[in-house]
Design an enzyme around this catalytic site. Structure first.
Site, mmCIF file in Angstrom:
data_model
loop_
_atom_site.group_PDB
_atom_site.id
_atom_site.type_symbol
_atom_site.label_atom_id
_atom_site.label_comp_id
_atom_site.label_asym_id
_atom_site.label_seq_id
_atom_site.Cartn_x
_atom_site.Cartn_y
_atom_site.Cartn_z
ATOM 1 N N LYS A 83 0.716 -1.157 -0.057
ATOM 2 C CA LYS A 83 -0.322 -0.033 0.023
ATOM 3 C C LYS A 83 0.975 1.305 -0.199
ATOM 4 C CE LYS A 83 -0.683 0.405 5.034
ATOM 5 N NZ LYS A 83 0.205 1.804 5.169
ATOM 6 N N ASP A 84 2.263 1.235 0.515
ATOM 7 C CA ASP A 84 3.097 2.278 0.517
ATOM 8 C C ASP A 84 3.870 2.405 -0.793
ATOM 9 O OD1 ASP A 84 2.150 3.095 3.101
ATOM 10 O OD2 ASP A 84 3.758 1.755 3.945
ATOM 11 N N ARG A 133 -8.072 8.963 2.390
ATOM 12 C CA ARG A 133 -8.999 7.688 2.171
ATOM 13 C C ARG A 133 -10.029 7.680 3.379
ATOM 14 N NH1 ARG A 133 -9.213 2.636 4.068
ATOM 15 N NH2 ARG A 133 -7.031 3.127 5.081
ATOM 16 N N CYS A 244 -1.309 11.523 -4.404
ATOM 17 C CA CYS A 244 -1.382 11.338 -2.938
ATOM 18 C C CYS A 244 -2.633 11.915 -2.064
ATOM 19 C CB CYS A 244 -0.015 11.651 -2.416
ATOM 20 S SG CYS A 244 0.463 13.415 -2.311
#
Length: 311
Positions: A83-84, A133, A244
């Protein structure tokens, strides 16, 4: 494999990252009993910087130094939380993913010192998170709660919670399990309430593409279903080209009968606009499924929504 062979593993130096490396070392020792491993810890710019990640170029701030050590030959293998790892652009030239470990829990968890659930929190309760998110989805499901910026590794955020900087935290279930603190979980949120990030719960094994010895050695740790799910998710994000500050969420699910599904959502930061797509594929290439879901959201206006968000 000769016991003289050594694999140097580079990783972020946070407690969670090092715990992830220990999982890889344990599984690798079981697969190749004679192998030796050595940890090469690095502190990334994302770990040092406590401000807005957008000012550092987004999620790549957590991988740049790790990639540099791998490419410089200072390490043979990098262990990443997928996820990073940015998916809107390719992996650094000269590197590949050799495999993805069997996926952990993809859900988010609430941590509240008094054991309350999200529904039990009073209006104005402060939820510590810097995730766009999570903030967007909380605005949809619990608009009466307030989000306060909270950066740092999971251990550091837990310290901030105890210091009173927030009333509760949202953290990944898998992250709390990796640092040995699942006991802190007050509530596990269903994916219908909190859709996870792309690559949630997945550890990726990155190698130099010309290092066939290491690739052959570690690829046996990979899980086929996780590979299909992650490939679909990352292709989705690549086609969507989110930045981002884009509240984007989604997860793929491989079924026992071979089918693969992908559900994905794009939000406005305030949660007032929600775009949703959910598609199934049989034996199709997972990347094709990821592309199809991204196109479905683009047809709903995802490009215009993402482009209006400052970054």
């Amino acid at each position: 494999m000769s016991s003289a062979e050594l694999i140097r593993i580079v990783s972020r130096s946070s407690p969670m990252a090092l715990a992830q490396v220990e999982r890889v070392r344990t599984e690798l020792a079981a697969l190749h009993p004679g192998i030796r491993t050595e940890v090469v810890p690095v502190t990334t710019s994302g770990d040092r910087w406590m401000g807005d990640l957008a000012q550092l170029g987004g999620k790549g701030a957590f991988t740049k130094e790790v990639d540099a050590a791998l490419l410089a030959g200072e390490a043979d293998l990098a262990v990443h939380c997928v996820k990073d790892v940015p998916a809107d652009r390719p992996l650094p030239a000269g590197t590949v993913f050799a495999g993805f470990l069997k996926r952990d829990d993809i859900r988010d968890a609430l941590v509240h010192p008094a054991g309350r659930t999200l529904d039990e929190l009073p209006a104005g309760a402060r939820i510590g998170t810097s995730s766009v998110r999570r903030r967007a989805q909380l605005a949809v499901s619990h608009p009466h709660l307030e989000c306060v910026p909270m950066r740092g590794n999971a251990n550091r955020r837990l310290e901030k919670l105890l210091a009173g900087e927030a009333d509760a935290l949202l953290l990944a279930v898998s992250g709390l399990e990796r640092i040995g603190r699942p006991d802190l979980i007050t509530e596990i949120l269903p994916v219908e309430t909190m859709c996870p990030p792309i690559g949630a719960g997945v550890l990726g094994l990155q190698c130099r593409e010309d290092d066939t010895r290491t690739i052959d050695t570690v690829s046996g740790l990979g899980d086929a279903d996780t590979w299909r799910e992650t490939t679909a998710e990352r292709m989705f994000l690549h086609v969507l080209q989110g930045h981002c500050n884009s509240p984007i969420a989604g997860y793929a699910k491989a079924e026992r009968d071979g089918r693969l599904s992908l559900r994905a959502r794009v939000f406005s930061p305030d949660g007032k606009t929600v775009l949703d797509a959910h598609e199934w594929a049989g034996p199709l290439d997972p990347a094709t499924l990821g592309t199809s879901v991204a196109v479905a959201l683009l047809r709903q206006g995802a490009r215009e929504l993402i482009d209006t968000i400052p970054h």
